[in-house]
Design an enzyme around this catalytic site. Sequence first.
Site, PDB file in Angstrom:
ATOM      1  N   ILE A   1       0.806  -1.223   0.000  1.00 24.08           N
ATOM      2  CA  ILE A   1       0.000   0.000   0.000  1.00 24.08           C
ATOM      3  C   ILE A   1       0.836   1.268   0.000  1.00 24.08           C
ATOM      4  O   ILE A   1       0.292   2.377   0.034  1.00 24.08           O
ATOM      5  CB  ILE A   1      -0.981   0.026   1.193  1.00 24.08           C
ATOM      6  CG1 ILE A   1      -0.239  -0.060   2.535  1.00 24.08           C
ATOM      7  CG2 ILE A   1      -2.007  -1.083   1.059  1.00 24.08           C
ATOM      8  CD1 ILE A   1      -1.155   0.144   3.737  1.00 24.08           C
ATOM      9  N   GLY A   2       2.168   1.115  -0.074  1.00 24.72           N
ATOM     10  CA  GLY A   2       2.988   2.324  -0.139  1.00 24.72           C
ATOM     11  C   GLY A   2       4.467   2.009  -0.098  1.00 24.72           C
ATOM     12  O   GLY A   2       4.908   1.136   0.659  1.00 24.72           O
TER      13      GLY A   2
ATOM     14  N   GLY B   1       8.223   4.133   0.012  1.00 25.56           N
ATOM     15  CA  GLY B   1       8.937   5.394   0.106  1.00 25.56           C
ATOM     16  C   GLY B   1      10.418   5.200  -0.106  1.00 25.56           C
ATOM     17  O   GLY B   1      10.864   4.149  -0.595  1.00 25.56           O
TER      18      GLY B   1
ATOM     19  N   PHE C   1      12.783   4.821   2.089  1.00 23.87           N
ATOM     20  CA  PHE C   1      13.411   3.876   3.000  1.00 23.87           C
ATOM     21  C   PHE C   1      12.521   2.690   3.354  1.00 23.87           C
ATOM     22  O   PHE C   1      13.020   1.654   3.783  1.00 23.87           O
ATOM     23  CB  PHE C   1      13.805   4.583   4.308  1.00 23.87           C
ATOM     24  CG  PHE C   1      14.648   5.810   4.106  1.00 23.87           C
ATOM     25  CD1 PHE C   1      15.928   5.705   3.596  1.00 23.87           C
ATOM     26  CD2 PHE C   1      14.158   7.061   4.426  1.00 23.87           C
ATOM     27  CE1 PHE C   1      16.712   6.825   3.411  1.00 23.87           C
ATOM     28  CE2 PHE C   1      14.931   8.189   4.241  1.00 23.87           C
ATOM     29  CZ  PHE C   1      16.213   8.079   3.728  1.00 23.87           C
TER      30      PHE C   1
ATOM     31  N   VAL D   1       5.297  -0.378   2.900  1.00 24.83           N
ATOM     32  CA  VAL D   1       4.197  -0.649   3.828  1.00 24.83           C
ATOM     33  C   VAL D   1       3.229  -1.626   3.166  1.00 24.83           C
ATOM     34  O   VAL D   1       2.804  -1.418   2.028  1.00 24.83           O
ATOM     35  CB  VAL D   1       3.462   0.656   4.211  1.00 24.83           C
ATOM     36  CG1 VAL D   1       2.332   0.360   5.193  1.00 24.83           C
ATOM     37  CG2 VAL D   1       4.438   1.664   4.825  1.00 24.83           C
TER      38      VAL D   1
ATOM     39  N   LYS E   1       5.142  -2.300   8.375  1.00 24.27           N
ATOM     40  CA  LYS E   1       6.097  -1.342   7.800  1.00 24.27           C
ATOM     41  C   LYS E   1       7.484  -1.969   7.836  1.00 24.27           C
ATOM     42  O   LYS E   1       7.982  -2.346   8.896  1.00 24.27           O
ATOM     43  CB  LYS E   1       6.079  -0.040   8.600  1.00 24.27           C
ATOM     44  CG  LYS E   1       7.055   1.020   8.104  1.00 24.27           C
ATOM     45  CD  LYS E   1       6.952   2.262   8.985  1.00 24.27           C
ATOM     46  CE  LYS E   1       7.933   3.339   8.559  1.00 24.27           C
ATOM     47  NZ  LYS E   1       7.843   4.534   9.449  1.00 24.27           N
TER      48      LYS E   1
ATOM     49  N   ASP F   1       6.184  15.403  14.890  1.00 22.56           N
ATOM     50  CA  ASP F   1       5.838  15.384  13.469  1.00 22.56           C
ATOM     51  C   ASP F   1       4.315  15.285  13.298  1.00 22.56           C
ATOM     52  O   ASP F   1       3.829  14.521  12.461  1.00 22.56           O
ATOM     53  CB  ASP F   1       6.542  14.230  12.759  1.00 22.56           C
ATOM     54  CG  ASP F   1       6.570  14.417  11.239  1.00 22.56           C
ATOM     55  OD1 ASP F   1       6.443  15.575  10.771  1.00 22.56           O
ATOM     56  OD2 ASP F   1       6.713  13.416  10.520  1.00 22.56           O
TER      57      ASP F   1
END
Length: 215
Positions: A26-27, A29, A31, A34, A48, A141
Site C-alpha cells: 500500500i505504499g 517510500g 526507505f 508498507v 512497515k 511530526d
Amino acid sequence: MTTSPRDGALEYISSPRKGYRIVKNIGTGAFSTVFTVLDPQDGILVLKRTRKNLLTPRQILLSESEAIIAVKVAHPNIIKIYETFQDESFVYIVMTYAEGGDMLEYMRMHTILSEKRANLFFRQLVTAVAYAHSLGYIHRDIKLENILLDKEQTHILLGDWGFAGSWKLGWLQKDMIGSLHYAAPEICADIPYEGPEIDCWALGVVLYAMVTGRL
C-alpha cells in the site's frame, strides 16, 4: 520470510513469533515499504518494513525508537503497535490498519470541516498528545498525513512516531526535525526547546487547516 515460487513476489513475512501473509503493497517510500498483512488472530494489520542499508545509524535509531515509544504510549487515539522485530536487512513494525486513510486525504475530499466535525477530531488528537506528554514523550511530526482514520472516519489514530523523543521540564534540546509547514518558530529559528510547545504549535496548524482548508 517466504516468497512465491511462481513469480518471486513476497508472500509471507515471518517474525520470531508468527508469520504474516502479505495482502497488498500500500505504499513505498525512500526507505520503507508498507504492506497490509493478514494475522489469523487480529485480522488485517499494517506491516512497515524499513531497509537498514539505506539508513544512517541515527535513522536506524529513530526507526527503533518509533517502535519503542509507540508501544509505551498505548492509547485509543494512538496507533497500536502489535509487534516489532528486525533481521540483517530490515526493521519491521506491525501496527493497526487504519482503513479510513489519513486526514490529508480526508481534507482533500471535504476541503473545510464544520466546527462540530473539527471538534470531534481535534478533541481526540489533543487527548492523545496530552497523554503522550504526560508519559514524557513528544511526537515532533504532527501533521495531517500522520493523523489516521478508522473505517467509519469518526475515530482518529495518531501515527508515525519516527521523529518522537523524550522530554522533561527544564531540559532543552535542539533536534530540528519534522515538517516545515507545521514547524514551530523555535524549529525555524534554531532555538532550543523543551518539546511539548513544538507539538502544541503543530496542533494549532492542524486545527487551522481543518476549519479553513489551508495551512
